[in-house]
Design a protein around this motif. Structure first.
Motif, PDB file in Angstrom:
ATOM      1  N   ARG A   1       0.851  -1.178   0.000  1.00 48.09           N
ATOM      2  CA  ARG A   1       0.000   0.000   0.000  1.00 48.09           C
ATOM      3  C   ARG A   1       0.895   1.238   0.000  1.00 48.09           C
ATOM      4  O   ARG A   1       2.094   1.179   0.276  1.00 48.09           O
ATOM      5  CB  ARG A   1      -0.915   0.026   1.231  1.00 48.09           C
ATOM      6  N   TYR A   2       0.281   2.367  -0.350  1.00 51.08           N
ATOM      7  CA  TYR A   2       1.023   3.628  -0.412  1.00 51.08           C
ATOM      8  C   TYR A   2       0.234   4.691   0.344  1.00 51.08           C
ATOM      9  O   TYR A   2      -1.008   4.713   0.315  1.00 51.08           O
ATOM     10  CB  TYR A   2       1.224   4.075  -1.863  1.00 51.08           C
ATOM     11  N   ILE A   3       0.972   5.550   1.026  1.00 50.44           N
ATOM     12  CA  ILE A   3       0.333   6.649   1.749  1.00 50.44           C
ATOM     13  C   ILE A   3      -0.263   7.616   0.731  1.00 50.44           C
ATOM     14  O   ILE A   3       0.367   7.984  -0.263  1.00 50.44           O
ATOM     15  CB  ILE A   3       1.343   7.378   2.647  1.00 50.44           C
TER      16      ILE A   3
ATOM     17  N   ASP B   1      -2.023  13.090   1.164  1.00 53.30           N
ATOM     18  CA  ASP B   1      -1.876  14.008   2.291  1.00 53.30           C
ATOM     19  C   ASP B   1      -0.393  14.194   2.578  1.00 53.30           C
ATOM     20  O   ASP B   1       0.424  13.286   2.377  1.00 53.30           O
ATOM     21  CB  ASP B   1      -2.570  13.446   3.541  1.00 53.30           C
ATOM     22  N   LEU B   2      -0.026  15.350   3.040  1.00 51.45           N
ATOM     23  CA  LEU B   2       1.386  15.648   3.264  1.00 51.45           C
ATOM     24  C   LEU B   2       1.979  14.752   4.342  1.00 51.45           C
ATOM     25  O   LEU B   2       3.040  14.166   4.171  1.00 51.45           O
ATOM     26  CB  LEU B   2       1.569  17.113   3.633  1.00 51.45           C
ATOM     27  N   ILE B   3       1.289  14.641   5.507  1.00 53.22           N
ATOM     28  CA  ILE B   3       1.784  13.827   6.618  1.00 53.22           C
ATOM     29  C   ILE B   3       0.631  12.992   7.162  1.00 53.22           C
ATOM     30  O   ILE B   3      -0.479  13.486   7.347  1.00 53.22           O
ATOM     31  CB  ILE B   3       2.361  14.702   7.745  1.00 53.22           C
ATOM     32  N   THR B   4       0.891  11.719   7.406  1.00 49.73           N
ATOM     33  CA  THR B   4      -0.092  10.820   8.001  1.00 49.73           C
ATOM     34  C   THR B   4       0.497  10.236   9.278  1.00 49.73           C
ATOM     35  O   THR B   4       1.610   9.699   9.271  1.00 49.73           O
ATOM     36  CB  THR B   4      -0.440   9.682   7.026  1.00 49.73           C
ATOM     37  N   TYR B   5      -0.240  10.373  10.366  1.00 52.62           N
ATOM     38  CA  TYR B   5       0.246   9.858  11.646  1.00 52.62           C
ATOM     39  C   TYR B   5      -0.141   8.400  11.783  1.00 52.62           C
ATOM     40  O   TYR B   5      -1.217   7.963  11.354  1.00 52.62           O
ATOM     41  CB  TYR B   5      -0.336  10.670  12.802  1.00 52.62           C
ATOM     42  N   ILE B   6       0.758   7.640  12.395  1.00 53.10           N
ATOM     43  CA  ILE B   6       0.486   6.230  12.639  1.00 53.10           C
ATOM     44  C   ILE B   6       0.386   6.022  14.145  1.00 53.10           C
ATOM     45  O   ILE B   6       1.018   6.729  14.955  1.00 53.10           O
ATOM     46  CB  ILE B   6       1.594   5.338  12.051  1.00 53.10           C
TER      47      ILE B   6
ATOM     48  N   SER C   1       3.615  11.452   2.206  1.00 55.80           N
ATOM     49  CA  SER C   1       2.859  11.069   1.007  1.00 55.80           C
ATOM     50  C   SER C   1       3.755  10.257   0.072  1.00 55.80           C
ATOM     51  O   SER C   1       4.889  10.630  -0.210  1.00 55.80           O
ATOM     52  CB  SER C   1       2.358  12.313   0.283  1.00 55.80           C
ATOM     53  N   GLY C   2       3.221   9.128  -0.396  1.00 53.15           N
ATOM     54  CA  GLY C   2       3.956   8.297  -1.337  1.00 53.15           C
ATOM     55  C   GLY C   2       4.791   7.222  -0.707  1.00 53.15           C
ATOM     56  O   GLY C   2       5.318   6.356  -1.419  1.00 53.15           O
ATOM     57  N   ASP C   3       4.953   7.241   0.671  1.00 53.64           N
ATOM     58  CA  ASP C   3       5.739   6.190   1.320  1.00 53.64           C
ATOM     59  C   ASP C   3       5.076   4.836   1.117  1.00 53.64           C
ATOM     60  O   ASP C   3       3.845   4.702   1.159  1.00 53.64           O
ATOM     61  CB  ASP C   3       5.866   6.473   2.823  1.00 53.64           C
TER      62      ASP C   3
ATOM     63  N   THR D   1       4.826  10.682  -6.083  1.00 57.38           N
ATOM     64  CA  THR D   1       5.884   9.755  -6.504  1.00 57.38           C
ATOM     65  C   THR D   1       5.772   9.408  -7.983  1.00 57.38           C
ATOM     66  O   THR D   1       6.765   9.021  -8.595  1.00 57.38           O
ATOM     67  CB  THR D   1       5.820   8.464  -5.666  1.00 57.38           C
ATOM     68  N   GLN D   2       4.560   9.530  -8.541  1.00 55.42           N
ATOM     69  CA  GLN D   2       4.386   9.185  -9.950  1.00 55.42           C
ATOM     70  C   GLN D   2       4.953  10.253 -10.871  1.00 55.42           C
ATOM     71  O   GLN D   2       5.452   9.940 -11.955  1.00 55.42           O
ATOM     72  CB  GLN D   2       2.898   8.978 -10.264  1.00 55.42           C
ATOM     73  N   VAL D   3       4.885  11.528 -10.442  1.00 52.55           N
ATOM     74  CA  VAL D   3       5.341  12.615 -11.306  1.00 52.55           C
ATOM     75  C   VAL D   3       6.809  12.459 -11.699  1.00 52.55           C
ATOM     76  O   VAL D   3       7.156  12.558 -12.883  1.00 52.55           O
ATOM     77  CB  VAL D   3       5.081  13.984 -10.645  1.00 52.55           C
ATOM     78  N   PRO D   4       7.736  12.205 -10.752  1.00 52.41           N
ATOM     79  CA  PRO D   4       9.126  12.001 -11.181  1.00 52.41           C
ATOM     80  C   PRO D   4       9.285  10.817 -12.134  1.00 52.41           C
ATOM     81  O   PRO D   4      10.059  10.883 -13.095  1.00 52.41           O
ATOM     82  CB  PRO D   4       9.873  11.756  -9.860  1.00 52.41           C
ATOM     83  N   ASP D   5       8.520   9.733 -11.856  1.00 53.98           N
ATOM     84  CA  ASP D   5       8.585   8.578 -12.755  1.00 53.98           C
ATOM     85  C   ASP D   5       8.077   8.940 -14.136  1.00 53.98           C
ATOM     86  O   ASP D   5       8.678   8.554 -15.161  1.00 53.98           O
ATOM     87  CB  ASP D   5       7.766   7.420 -12.185  1.00 53.98           C
ATOM     88  N   LEU D   6       6.962   9.693 -14.161  1.00 55.86           N
ATOM     89  CA  LEU D   6       6.417  10.107 -15.457  1.00 55.86           C
ATOM     90  C   LEU D   6       7.387  11.044 -16.175  1.00 55.86           C
ATOM     91  O   LEU D   6       7.573  10.945 -17.396  1.00 55.86           O
ATOM     92  CB  LEU D   6       5.068  10.800 -15.256  1.00 55.86           C
ATOM     93  N   GLN D   7       8.000  11.942 -15.397  1.00 59.97           N
ATOM     94  CA  GLN D   7       8.980  12.843 -16.010  1.00 59.97           C
ATOM     95  C   GLN D   7      10.164  12.068 -16.578  1.00 59.97           C
ATOM     96  O   GLN D   7      10.658  12.367 -17.669  1.00 59.97           O
ATOM     97  CB  GLN D   7       9.458  13.860 -14.976  1.00 59.97           C
ATOM     98  N   GLN D   8      10.603  11.039 -15.846  1.00 59.64           N
ATOM     99  CA  GLN D   8      11.707  10.217 -16.337  1.00 59.64           C
ATOM    100  C   GLN D   8      11.297   9.447 -17.586  1.00 59.64           C
ATOM    101  O   GLN D   8      12.070   9.315 -18.546  1.00 59.64           O
ATOM    102  CB  GLN D   8      12.157   9.240 -15.237  1.00 59.64           C
ATOM    103  N   GLN D   9      10.051   8.942 -17.593  1.00 63.96           N
ATOM    104  CA  GLN D   9       9.553   8.231 -18.769  1.00 63.96           C
ATOM    105  C   GLN D   9       9.484   9.170 -19.973  1.00 63.96           C
ATOM    106  O   GLN D   9       9.844   8.787 -21.095  1.00 63.96           O
ATOM    107  CB  GLN D   9       8.180   7.621 -18.490  1.00 63.96           C
ATOM    108  N   VAL D  10       9.002  10.397 -19.712  1.00 60.84           N
ATOM    109  CA  VAL D  10       8.930  11.378 -20.805  1.00 60.84           C
ATOM    110  C   VAL D  10      10.326  11.680 -21.333  1.00 60.84           C
ATOM    111  O   VAL D  10      10.542  11.751 -22.556  1.00 60.84           O
ATOM    112  CB  VAL D  10       8.238  12.671 -20.316  1.00 60.84           C
ATOM    113  N   LYS D  11      11.289  11.851 -20.415  1.00 62.70           N
ATOM    114  CA  LYS D  11      12.670  12.121 -20.828  1.00 62.70           C
ATOM    115  C   LYS D  11      13.229  10.952 -21.637  1.00 62.70           C
ATOM    116  O   LYS D  11      13.892  11.138 -22.662  1.00 62.70           O
ATOM    117  CB  LYS D  11      13.546  12.387 -19.607  1.00 62.70           C
ATOM    118  N   THR D  12      12.959   9.739 -21.154  1.00 68.44           N
ATOM    119  CA  THR D  12      13.450   8.546 -21.857  1.00 68.44           C
ATOM    120  C   THR D  12      12.860   8.462 -23.257  1.00 68.44           C
ATOM    121  O   THR D  12      13.570   8.212 -24.242  1.00 68.44           O
ATOM    122  CB  THR D  12      13.102   7.279 -21.061  1.00 68.44           C
TER     123      THR D  12
END
Length: 206
Positions: A26-28, A31-36, A52-54, A93-104
């Protein structure tokens, strides 16, 4: 008071559904911060926070409180509201991956474009070289045709000269033959007159 807490904790624990979501990724959420928490509810002690994204591993779900038991990347065993978990990575977390895919993909397209331009240039060079070779062969062929025409004209001129010489020789032979025949005829006519005849008297006297 302690008994009430223990009773409430027991009720909450009974609401846990074990194994239904064992060890699921699962992924957070965004939200910016989620307390556990240390238990399946916000009344339990906060033991940390996740960004977010952890990525976490969902061990079990408490359907009564709608909390999930998770293990984070640091190995902490804690509880978090299920609505703050997502089955897919967050946009953060998806945006950097998408940016890397676009660059590739951009690099691949650029390489394809450069390769295509290089191949096109090579093909154009080959075509230009072929045109030059073809033009050279055409010129050489035309030169050979011209040389053949000149040679044929020379041969024709030589044949004409040979024919003229042959006719001249034939005429000369006719003239020589006619001259010899004429001389022979004249000699035939003159010889009887040039040789003295013997008198008949001399023959009688003998």
């Amino acid at each position: 008071m302690n008994k009430l807490r223990l009773f409430g904790f027991a009720l909450l624990t009974l609401g846990i559904t074990w194994g239904a979501h064992a060890d699921e990724k699962r992924y957070i959420s965004d939200d910016l911060i989620t307390y556990i928490h240390s238990g399946p509810g916000n009344q339990f002690r906060i033991v940390g926070a996740l960004n977010s994204g952890d990525e976490v591993t969902l061990k079990s779900v408490n359907s009564a409180t709608n909390y999930g038991q998770i293990v984070d990347a640091k190995g902490r065993d804690a509880w978090i509201p299920l609505d703050q978990l997502s089955t897919s990575p967050s946009l953060r977390t998806q945006v950097p991956d998408l940016q890397q895919q676009v660059k590739t993909l951009t690099d691949k397209l650029s390489n394809i474009d450069n390769s295509w331009n290089q191949r096109t240039a090579e093909m154009q060079q080959k075509v230009a070289s072929s045109d030059s070779i073809i033009n050279g062969l055409k010129k050489e062929n035309q030169d050979l045709k011209n040389q053949l025409i000149v040679a044929q004209k020379k041969v024709s001129a030589v044949n004409v000269q040979l024919d003229d010489k042959q006719r001249t020789i034939i005429l000369q032979w006719f003239m020589y033959g006619g001259g010899v025949a004429g001389i022979g005829l004249i000699l035939g006519l003159l010889l009887p007159h040039l040789v003295p005849r013997r008198k008949k008297k001399d023959r009688w006297m003998s």
